[in-house]
Design a protein around this motif. Sequence first.
Motif, mmCIF file in Angstrom:
data_model
loop_
_atom_site.group_PDB
_atom_site.id
_atom_site.type_symbol
_atom_site.label_atom_id
_atom_site.label_comp_id
_atom_site.label_asym_id
_atom_site.label_seq_id
_atom_site.Cartn_x
_atom_site.Cartn_y
_atom_site.Cartn_z
ATOM 1 N N GLN A 1 -23.944 6.914 43.602
ATOM 2 C CA GLN A 1 -23.268 7.983 42.882
ATOM 3 C C GLN A 1 -23.624 7.884 41.404
ATOM 4 O OE1 GLN A 1 -19.343 8.851 44.033
ATOM 5 N NE2 GLN A 1 -18.713 9.657 42.045
ATOM 6 N N LEU A 2 -23.858 9.043 40.818
ATOM 7 C CA LEU A 2 -24.229 9.074 39.419
ATOM 8 C C LEU A 2 -23.022 8.767 38.552
ATOM 9 C CD1 LEU A 2 -26.682 9.857 37.559
ATOM 10 C CD2 LEU A 2 -25.601 12.110 37.386
ATOM 11 N N GLN A 3 -23.226 7.911 37.557
ATOM 12 C CA GLN A 3 -22.186 7.620 36.575
ATOM 13 C C GLN A 3 -22.725 7.921 35.187
ATOM 14 O OE1 GLN A 3 -21.257 3.488 37.681
ATOM 15 N NE2 GLN A 3 -19.333 4.221 38.543
ATOM 16 N N LEU A 4 -21.863 8.499 34.354
ATOM 17 C CA LEU A 4 -22.245 8.894 33.011
ATOM 18 C C LEU A 4 -21.343 8.203 32.002
ATOM 19 C CD1 LEU A 4 -22.557 12.746 33.649
ATOM 20 C CD2 LEU A 4 -24.407 11.060 33.649
ATOM 21 N N VAL A 5 -21.937 7.703 30.936
ATOM 22 C CA VAL A 5 -21.183 7.058 29.878
ATOM 23 C C VAL A 5 -21.639 7.614 28.539
ATOM 24 C CG1 VAL A 5 -20.600 4.895 28.744
ATOM 25 C CG2 VAL A 5 -20.881 4.950 31.224
ATOM 26 N N GLU A 6 -20.703 8.224 27.803
ATOM 27 C CA GLU A 6 -21.010 8.745 26.485
ATOM 28 C C GLU A 6 -20.768 7.677 25.424
ATOM 29 O OE1 GLU A 6 -18.812 12.180 28.682
ATOM 30 O OE2 GLU A 6 -18.605 10.006 28.431
ATOM 31 N N SER A 7 -21.504 7.776 24.344
ATOM 32 C CA SER A 7 -21.286 6.906 23.191
ATOM 33 C C SER A 7 -21.765 7.626 21.947
ATOM 34 C CB SER A 7 -22.036 5.573 23.361
ATOM 35 O OG SER A 7 -23.424 5.792 23.465
ATOM 36 N N GLY A 8 -21.416 7.065 20.796
ATOM 37 C CA GLY A 8 -21.889 7.609 19.531
ATOM 38 C C GLY A 8 -20.876 8.414 18.750
ATOM 39 N N GLY A 9 -19.709 8.633 19.312
ATOM 40 C CA GLY A 9 -18.691 9.361 18.576
ATOM 41 C C GLY A 9 -18.114 8.530 17.442
#
Length: 124
Positions: free
Chosen positions: A1-9
């Motif tokens: 399953q695809l997992q997404l993690v945002e960063s940089g805020g």
Amino acid sequence: QLQLVESGGGLVQPGGSLRLSCAASGFPLDYYAIGWFRQAPGKEREGVSFISSSGGATNYVNSVKQRFTISRDNAKNTVYLQMDSLNPEDTAVYYCAAMFASNWCTLGASYDYWGQGTQVTVSS
């Protein structure tokens, strides 16, 4: 399953810049069109920018055109959102989302996978 993690805020002054990253794991990202969405307190979720699976087609909401740039590096399984000339109206939680398709869609309901979001605050 695809997992997404945002960063940089983070917190930035008006006129400043931030670069958000959306790192994927679990499946090659190059099968997915990606959208960046944002939601400010008390407001509806808004689609900000979109990119096709190949990176050849992009789209921006009018309020961020000429200020934001979406890009992707499929070799790194990562999508970026470069945000310049930020203003307080850009303050929101920013989410990336993936749709198993070659071309993007502006409807959030069309996206299959979502990250947890990263807070962007533009304030002096």
